[in-house]
Enzyme design. Structure first.
Site, PDB file in Angstrom:
ATOM      1  CB  CYS A 114      39.814  -3.992  54.132  1.00 43.42           C
ATOM      2  SG  CYS A 114      40.467  -5.663  54.160  1.00 43.42           S
ATOM      3  CB  CYS A 136      35.539 -11.663  53.271  1.00 44.83           C
ATOM      4  SG  CYS A 136      35.487 -10.116  52.351  1.00 44.83           S
TER       5      CYS A 136
HETATM    6  O1  PYC Z   1      37.922  -8.529  55.097  1.00 48.01           O
HETATM    7  O2  PYC Z   1      36.618  -7.031  54.173  1.00 48.01           O
HETATM    8  C1  PYC Z   1      37.542  -7.838  54.122  1.00 48.01           C
HETATM    9  C2  PYC Z   1      38.277  -7.994  52.858  1.00 48.01           C
HETATM   10  C3  PYC Z   1      38.031  -7.368  51.681  1.00 48.01           C
HETATM   11  C4  PYC Z   1      38.981  -7.824  50.772  1.00 48.01           C
HETATM   12  C5  PYC Z   1      39.787  -8.724  51.434  1.00 48.01           C
HETATM   13  N1  PYC Z   1      39.343  -8.805  52.715  1.00 48.01           N
END
Ligand code: PYC
Length: 306
Positions: free
Chosen positions: A88, A233
């Site tokens: 994550c 993300c």
């Molecule tokens: O930032 O890699 C990320 C992530 C995965 C799921 C939620 N955030």
């Protein structure tokens, strides 16, 4: 009565709850094996930490564990409202800012062990964090799937520490006001791509024009438990960087600014190490709570609503 010490932060709007103490004993096997044990034997604990009434669908938990490799500053197992994650990115940024808040780390580079490999997270003097992620790559280009109620949708399947199906220009406004339709669309896309021979894909990323000055693209990322990522993300941006690099649209060291659906941004770049694409993403996180969770077994919702 069981107590669990946690620190909450948010990275570009996306929360991370770091579990500092009170977590289950998982032994000293590899992080990948410890994650499997956590999923198998301690799913109630996962739910108690991130689900309502203590958390919500959007929370990502980060269980701090002893690393197998003593050169690492920490080991971490990430989890969400429905299960465990591989890596994550926003959570790693939140973890570094949490460790800095606790004065356990100083600015500089820190190796962090995850179930899918070691990442190097750098705490900068200005408080920002960059994460040199696990090697990332595109598995399949231009995969077309028939999406119920929508029609044919084409995208790429890529790994950035989690599995993504990335779709450009989805034909929907990429705005916060349109989150319900974006959620419905990405959920249908996920079912279609899973049925089409890619069962591993558990994140869907839509990409459209940016709104913030200097950003190259805006995304909407649907996470495995149907919550959308408020941050750009980290693993999704890594998957996108791997696709851009593979298409010759991004050179080594060039900056790609990825904006999220709430307007927060990560700066990303790739470097090639031993023939593998290593994305780095950079962003900031803020500590928002330092709490003790109380698990009282006489509480009917002690283990969360699931
Ligand atoms: O930032 O890699 C990320 C992530 C995965 C799921 C939620 N955030």
């Amino acid at each position: 009565m069981k107590t669990i010490r946690v620190i909450d932060s948010h990275t570009g709007g996306e929360p991370t709850r770091v579990v500092l103490s009170g977590g289950p004993e998982l032994g000293r096997a590899s992080l990948a094996e410890r994650r499997e044990r956590f999923a198998r034997e301690f799913d109630q604990f996962r739910s108690a930490i991130v689900n309502e009434p203590r958390g919500s669908d959007v929370f990502v938990g980060a269980l701090l564990v002893e690393p197998e490799d003593s050169a690492c500053a920490a080991g971490v197992i990430f989890f969400n409202n429905v299960g465990v994650l591989n890596m994550c990115g926003h959570g790693t940024i939140g973890l570094l800012v949490t460790l800095a808040h606790l004065k356990r780390i100083q600015p500089g580079a820190h190796r962090i062990e995850t179930p899918v490999g070691v990442v190097t997270a750098t705490l900068h003097e200005n408080g920002e964090v960059s994460v040199a992620n696990v090697p990332s790559y595109r598995k399949a280009k231009d995969v077309t799937v028939e999406v119920t109620g929508v029609g044919m949708v084409t995208g790429d399947v890529a790994w950035g520490g989690n599995w993504f199906f990335l779709v450009e220009q989805p034909g929907e406004p990429m705005t916060l006001a349109n989150v319900e339709r974006l959620t419905d669309l990405t959920w249908r896309i996920r079912q279609a791509i899973n049925a089409q021979g890619f069962p591993e894909v558990d994140h869907v990323e839509l990409l459209g024009p940016p709104q913030s000055p200097g950003a190259h693209s805006r995304n909407f990322v649907l996470c495995p438990g149907k919550a959308y990522d408020r941050s750009p993300c980290g693993t999704g941006t890594s998957a996108k960087l791997a696709c851009l690099f593979a298409d010759g649209k991004l050179k080594e060291g060039e900056t790609w600014r990825q904006e999220s659906i709430v307007g927060s941004c990560f700066d990303g770049a790739v470097s090639v190490v031993n023939g593998e694409i290593r994305p780095t993403i950079r962003g900031s996180a803020f500590v928002i709570a330092d709490s003790t969770l109380i698990l009282n077994e006489t509480d009917p919702f002690c283990w969360g609503i699931r």
